[in-house]
Design an enzyme around this catalytic site. Structure first.
Site, PDB file in Angstrom:
ATOM      1  N   LYS A 128       0.768  -1.410  -0.232  1.00 34.61           N
ATOM      2  CA  LYS A 128      -0.145  -0.255   0.056  1.00 34.61           C
ATOM      3  C   LYS A 128       0.354   1.049   0.054  1.00 34.61           C
ATOM      4  O   LYS A 128       0.210   2.309  -0.043  1.00 34.61           O
ATOM      5  CB  LYS A 128      -1.092  -0.039   1.243  1.00 34.61           C
ATOM      6  CG  LYS A 128      -1.885  -1.070   1.381  1.00 34.61           C
ATOM      7  CD  LYS A 128      -3.071  -0.976   0.382  1.00 34.61           C
ATOM      8  CE  LYS A 128      -4.102  -1.513   0.492  1.00 34.61           C
ATOM      9  NZ  LYS A 128      -5.025  -1.167  -0.737  1.00 34.61           N
ATOM     10  N   GLU A 155      -9.350   5.671   3.866  1.00 35.52           N
ATOM     11  CA  GLU A 155     -10.640   5.081   3.981  1.00 35.52           C
ATOM     12  C   GLU A 155      -9.316   3.955   4.326  1.00 35.52           C
ATOM     13  O   GLU A 155      -8.386   3.309   4.081  1.00 35.52           O
ATOM     14  CB  GLU A 155     -11.590   3.886   3.001  1.00 35.52           C
ATOM     15  CG  GLU A 155     -11.124   3.458   1.594  1.00 35.52           C
ATOM     16  CD  GLU A 155      -9.835   3.636   0.697  1.00 35.52           C
ATOM     17  OE1 GLU A 155      -9.303   2.758   0.383  1.00 35.52           O
ATOM     18  OE2 GLU A 155      -9.910   4.969   0.711  1.00 35.52           O
ATOM     19  N   SER A 175       1.706  -9.588  -0.624  1.00 33.17           N
ATOM     20  CA  SER A 175       1.697  -8.084  -0.024  1.00 33.17           C
ATOM     21  C   SER A 175       1.319  -7.423   0.681  1.00 33.17           C
ATOM     22  O   SER A 175       1.289  -6.496   0.764  1.00 33.17           O
ATOM     23  CB  SER A 175       0.080  -8.312  -1.035  1.00 33.17           C
ATOM     24  OG  SER A 175      -0.905  -8.739   0.332  1.00 33.17           O
TER      25      SER A 175
END
Length: 397
Positions: free
Chosen positions: A89, A111, A377
């Site tokens: 991210k 969010e 991830s």
């Protein structure tokens, strides 16, 4: 066939920008300027330097010897879990904060579901001295307390969301409401390849560093710059979009997305949008949506806080519709088993999201010379409470 974005913001039939009138100016400004800004050599230099010196890129491509023996293939793990903040991210968060600063924005909203995007956004806001508000469903706050504390320590305000089932979809709803009320000074850092154009394309571009590195690293490891299979988990779909990006038009590569089946696609406790969704509009984009016959959103469920989203990024909707990518629905129990398998075989504890990608391995039959790349991830620190609970709740024999 070209699977990239068309000039009007669509991947095939999916995408677009379906937005409230109050956001037209903001979204149009983004549409008109984002490619010019991120194509500026000064932007690229700053972005690349932060990815290298702050995030720690390139992330390793690790040959998982024992996992390879288990599945009789050559399995390589793209270690996004080793990024600063523990997930992919941060790649997008850095790109968008640099973009927001160049557009004169002073307030950032985001969010988050699993908390990884919230932590990444809070991190880059601390880095750039920007005000940060993160919307997070109360359900996710309860199961991701470690990330909530990290966000607060970084100076972000975490606003609990109590609507719906109090998870990711509801956090997005509240962030969009905030944006509608504060359009002038606020930039919304969307964490996945969802939302109105240009967000799906913009996030995919920032995450495409994953596939750019994969090409170089696979060439070093195997003598060729592409895998036979490329596997990533899919909620909204940002890590998968980044991993797939430079291989979209390379038909030699079989693209596999693993979405969250929850308790099974034959139950109402699932988040398998590709398998169960119908065409509709969600959060400004035309895509597949889990919905009733009269268009009401069906509340999704997954043990993974980052995958329980009732939509899917329009890029993935197009890849599924055209058959370019295969999407497997991986259950909670399959993901938990895969997480334990990787932990015991390779000493790597993956995030529950990544465990869904690993869970896809047992669904395929490989040849011994197949090169299989799996994107890990995120790391499993944030999910330890869930791992412990599921381990202790198993019946004793």
């Amino acid at each position: 066939m070209d699977y990239n974005l068309t000039g009007n913001g669509y991947y095939g039939e999916f995408g677009g920008a379906y937005i409230p009138e109050i956001l037209y100016a903001n979204v149009e400004a983004l549409q008109e300027s984002y490619l010019k800004i991120i194509g500026d050599p000064a932007f690229t230099a700053e972005f690349d330097a932060l990815l290298r010196d702050y995030v720690g890129r390139p992330t390793p491509l690790y040959f998982a010897r024992r996992l390879s023996e288990q599945y009789a293939a050559r399995i390589y793990l793209k270690r996004e879990d080793l990024n600063h903040t523990g997930a992919h991210k941060i790649n997008n968060a850095i790109g968008q904060i640099l973009l927001a600063r160049r557009m004169g924005k002073t307030r950032i909203i985001a969010e988050t579901g699993a908390g990884q995007h919230g932590v990444a956004t809070a991190t880059v806001c601390a880095l750039t001295n920007m005000r940060c508000i993160v919307y997070m469903g109360e359900t996710d706050i309860a199961r991701q307390q470690l990330n909530v504390q990290k966000m607060k320590m970084l100076g972000a305000e975490v606003r609990p969301v109590t609507s719906g089932n109090k998870t990711l979809k509801d956090a997005v709803n509240e962030a969009i409401r905030d944006w509608c009320c504060n359009p002038a000074d606020t930039h919304y850092i969307i964490g996945s390849v969802v939302g109105p154009h240009p967000y799906p394309d913009m996030v995919a571009r920032f995450q495409s560093v994953i596939s750019a590195e994969l090409k170089r690293q696979l060439a070093e490891h195997t003598g060729r710059d592409y895998p036979d299979y490329l596997i990533a988990c899919v909620g909204g779909g940002s890590n998968a979009a980044g991993a797939f990006y430079h291989y979209l038009n390379d038909e030699r590569v079989k693209l596999i997305g693993a979405e969250a089946a929850g308790l099974g696609t034959d139950t109402d406790q699932t988040a398998a949008t590709i398998h169960l969704g119908k065409r509709g509009i969600i959060h400004g984009s035309h895509t597949f949506v889990m919905q009733t016959d009269d268009g009401q959103i069906i509340e999704p469920y997954s043990i993974s806080a980052g995958l329980d989203y009732p939509g899917i990024g329009p890029l993935h909707a197009n890849l599924a519709e055209t058959g370019r990518a295969e999407y497997l629905a991986v259950t909670d129990s399959e993901a938990l088993a895969a997480a334990m398998e990787l932990t015991r075989l390779e000493g790597i504890i993956p995030a529950l999201e990544s465990a869904h990608a690993l869970g896809a391995l047992r669904r395929k039959t490989f040849r011994p010379d197949d090169v299989v790349a799996v994107t890990v991830s995120g790391r499993g620190d944030k999910d330890m409470e869930t791992f412990i609970k599921t381990a202790t709740s198993k019946p004793q024999h």
